[in-house]
Enzyme design. Structure first.
Site, mmCIF file in Angstrom:
data_model
loop_
_atom_site.group_PDB
_atom_site.id
_atom_site.type_symbol
_atom_site.label_atom_id
_atom_site.label_comp_id
_atom_site.label_asym_id
_atom_site.label_seq_id
_atom_site.Cartn_x
_atom_site.Cartn_y
_atom_site.Cartn_z
ATOM 1 N N LYS A 38 -41.322 15.079 39.311
ATOM 2 C CA LYS A 38 -41.875 14.924 37.946
ATOM 3 C C LYS A 38 -41.371 13.538 37.700
ATOM 4 C CE LYS A 38 -40.429 17.171 34.542
ATOM 5 N NZ LYS A 38 -39.742 16.182 33.393
ATOM 6 N N ARG A 43 -43.163 7.520 37.286
ATOM 7 C CA ARG A 43 -42.884 6.175 37.426
ATOM 8 C C ARG A 43 -44.013 5.371 38.176
ATOM 9 N NH1 ARG A 43 -38.418 8.975 35.801
ATOM 10 N NH2 ARG A 43 -36.655 7.747 35.189
ATOM 11 N N GLY A 111 -40.312 13.892 27.497
ATOM 12 C CA GLY A 111 -39.462 12.973 27.042
ATOM 13 C C GLY A 111 -39.507 11.637 27.603
ATOM 14 N N GLN A 187 -33.555 8.151 31.515
ATOM 15 C CA GLN A 187 -34.563 7.623 30.601
ATOM 16 C C GLN A 187 -34.125 6.586 29.888
ATOM 17 O OE1 GLN A 187 -35.507 11.273 28.341
ATOM 18 N NE2 GLN A 187 -36.605 12.194 30.141
ATOM 19 N N ASP A 335 -31.129 18.975 35.281
ATOM 20 C CA ASP A 335 -32.313 20.012 34.665
ATOM 21 C C ASP A 335 -32.365 21.233 35.580
ATOM 22 O OD1 ASP A 335 -33.250 18.067 33.456
ATOM 23 O OD2 ASP A 335 -34.615 17.029 35.054
ATOM 24 N N ARG A 366 -31.167 23.950 25.671
ATOM 25 C CA ARG A 366 -31.190 25.092 26.870
ATOM 26 C C ARG A 366 -29.751 25.723 26.926
ATOM 27 N NH1 ARG A 366 -34.204 20.885 31.054
ATOM 28 N NH2 ARG A 366 -36.349 21.500 30.473
ATOM 29 N N ARG A 408 -38.510 25.147 32.206
ATOM 30 C CA ARG A 408 -37.520 25.401 33.030
ATOM 31 C C ARG A 408 -36.784 26.790 32.744
ATOM 32 N NH1 ARG A 408 -37.690 21.269 36.480
ATOM 33 N NH2 ARG A 408 -37.830 19.177 35.505
HETATM 34 C C1 S3P Z 1 -35.534 12.115 33.783
HETATM 35 C C2 S3P Z 1 -34.347 11.976 33.260
HETATM 36 C C3 S3P Z 1 -33.460 13.093 32.909
HETATM 37 C C4 S3P Z 1 -34.003 14.632 33.167
HETATM 38 C C5 S3P Z 1 -35.446 14.496 32.845
HETATM 39 C C6 S3P Z 1 -36.197 13.542 33.604
HETATM 40 C C7 S3P Z 1 -36.500 10.971 34.136
HETATM 41 O O1 S3P Z 1 -33.349 12.986 31.442
HETATM 42 O O2 S3P Z 1 -33.445 15.532 32.462
HETATM 43 O O3 S3P Z 1 -36.020 15.790 33.252
HETATM 44 O O4 S3P Z 1 -37.377 11.134 34.869
HETATM 45 O O5 S3P Z 1 -35.758 9.779 34.010
HETATM 46 P P1 S3P Z 1 -32.204 12.220 30.783
HETATM 47 O O6 S3P Z 1 -32.315 10.763 31.169
HETATM 48 O O7 S3P Z 1 -32.481 12.267 29.130
HETATM 49 O O8 S3P Z 1 -30.873 12.688 31.179
#
Ligand code: S3P
Length: 449
Positions: A38, A43, A111, A187, A335, A366, A408
């Site tokens: 994912k 990206r 997110g 993120q 995750d 979670r 999840r």
């Molecule tokens: C992700 C970063 C993680 C992860 C999310 C995907 C990403 O989040 O939990 O499912 O693709 O950058 P955080 O950056 O908030 O830890």
């Protein structure tokens, strides 16, 4: 294959997944591939959209989250082929060329879409963008990216003192900063690096522990200049690179493989070969944790595909032992904690998970949700402020449980149900389509009784 064990029913806008395991003789057997990663899928779509020329993506995750990303970037001028085949092409429009969309951008449940995209939107001068998401995403904290973007000169408005979506962004010429992030979050790191693409100078992000590094790898592959200082977990990007479209082959998502790793470990007599799984070391905390629990997992056919390490994972059932999971490993398995909690229910002894308060601001809280739903099945699991305490060895009973609209959680509960006595009904099972649309079909296919 055993269809009578699994039943999926649509009832009033939601799916009910019923799992009724037989009293004896159930196992998981076979060879499978899992959907594309994912994080890498998001990206590849984003960098493809802002690069010059064509990007070809093979193995893209055809889940709801990447669809949200594709929709947003189409609305800003990128041509992205329909997400109905595993080969997707993106005609990039070039750095700084995202157009002002005629409507609100909707990141859905994702997110990653919202936070990474904010870095790009904030750095497009003279354009106004509005961004929203579903109820879950509108309750997740955005200040973690808005604050550093504001330090770069961004203008962003949102609910609750600029911390919640919907958000309005008036694009600006941003200035480079050195951001010391209080949390290890890919993120946050990626948002700032993407904003840094359009600045005059060097933008640095330092994080307290290393989070997944897919942005760093892919930005370099597309032509950006990055300096990585691993001792301090710092990354520096130089502004205004020439980004050129690439061919990206997306490996299978280790976060999706995790469900099968745990399922085969806890259901006696199981053996699975999971092919083509990404094993980037910023993501393999799950393998280390399961190894600490004495799971029987071996890596075969290790190789590197378009800059990401990949292997086939063989897993056989084995008795598990409790362990403590804390510290720097947490961002590398963030995750996978819901499914690790399921593994811990079947491990001898007390498993403690700490330093994982971030789980409270994921697609659901979670920690609260996995503890409450597994408790309904009879598990001895309690919440800590920043983790979970699980005493293994108590048999589970089937129960009515709820995914709370979290993909999840839905899949973790389905795996727990395989070892419960009697029928488990999981409401909100459709959430699995966020990251794993074929989950129920694959489960049916792998079960033997
Ligand atoms: C992700 C970063 C993680 C992860 C999310 C995907 C990403 O989040 O939990 O499912 O693709 O950058 P955080 O950056 O908030 O830890």
């Amino acid at each position: 294959m055993s269809k009578s064990i699994i039943n999926l029913q649509s009832v009033e806008n939601q799916q009910l997944l019923t799992i009724t395991p037989p009293n004896t003789g159930l196992s998981l057997q076979g060879t499978l591939e899992i959907p594309g990663d994912k994080s890498i899928s998001h990206r590849a779509l984003m960098l493809g959209a802002i690069a010059e020329g064509e990007t070809i993506i093979e193995g893209l995750l055809l889940g709801e989250d990447p669809r949200s990303t594709a929709e947003c970037f189409r609305a800003m001028g990128a041509e992205i082929s329909p997400l109905n085949s595993q080969k997707v092409t993106v005609q990039g429009i070039g750095l700084g060329q995202l157009q002002e969309p005629s409507d609100v951008l909707n990141a859905g449940n994702s997110g990653t879409t919202m936070r990474l995209m904010l870095g790009l939107l904030a750095s497009h001068p003279d354009r106004l963008f509005c961004v929203t998401g579903d109820a879950s995403l509108r309750s997740r904290p955005m200040s973690r990216v808005i604050k550093p973007l504001q330090a770069m000169g961004a203008q962003i408005w949102g609910r609750k003192h600029n911390s919640l979506a919907p958000l309005a962004i008036q694009g600006q010429t941003l200035k480079p900063i050195h951001y010391h992030s209080p949390i290890a979050s890919a993120q946050v790191k990626s948002c700032i690096l993407l904003a840094g693409l359009m600045t005059d100078g060097q933008t640095t992000v330092t994080e307290p522990a290393l989070s997944r590094d897919h942005s760093e790898r892919m930005l370099q592959a597309f032509g950006a200049t990055l300096e990585i200082e691993s001792k301090t977990n710092s990354v520096t990007i130089t502004g205004h690179p020439k980004l050129t479209g690439q061919k990206v082959i997306v490996p299978g998502d280790i976060s999706s493989a995790a469900f099968w790793l745990v399922a085969a470990s806890i259901v006696q007599g199981s053996e699975l070969l999971i092919e083509n799984v990404g094993i980037n070391r910023t993501r393999t905390g799950i393998l280390e944790a399961l190894k600490m629990m004495e799971a029987d997992i071996t890596l075969e056919n290790e190789r590197v595909i378009t800059g990401e390490p990949v292997a086939d994972l063989r897993v056989k059932s084995s008795p598990l032992k409790a362990c403590t999971i804390e510290g720097e490993i947490i961002p590398r398995l963030i995750d996978e904690i819901p499914i690790l909690a399921v593994a811990a229910i079947f491990a001898q002894g007390k498993t403690i998970i700490k330093d994982a308060a971030e789980l409270r601001v994921k697609e659901s809280d979670r920690l609260a949700v996995i503890a409450s739903q597994l408790s309904k099945m009879g598990a001895k699991i309690s919440e800590l402020p920043d983790g979970l305490e699980i005493t293994g060895g108590t048999p589970l009973n089937g129960a009515d449980v709820d995914s709370c609209s979290d993909h999840r959680i839905a899949m973790s509960l389905a795996i727990a149900a395989l070892r419960a006595k009697g029928k488990t009904i999981i409401s909100g099972a459709e959430a699995a389509a966020i990251s794993y649309p074929e989950f129920v079909g694959t489960l049916e296919h792998l079960l033997f009784s």
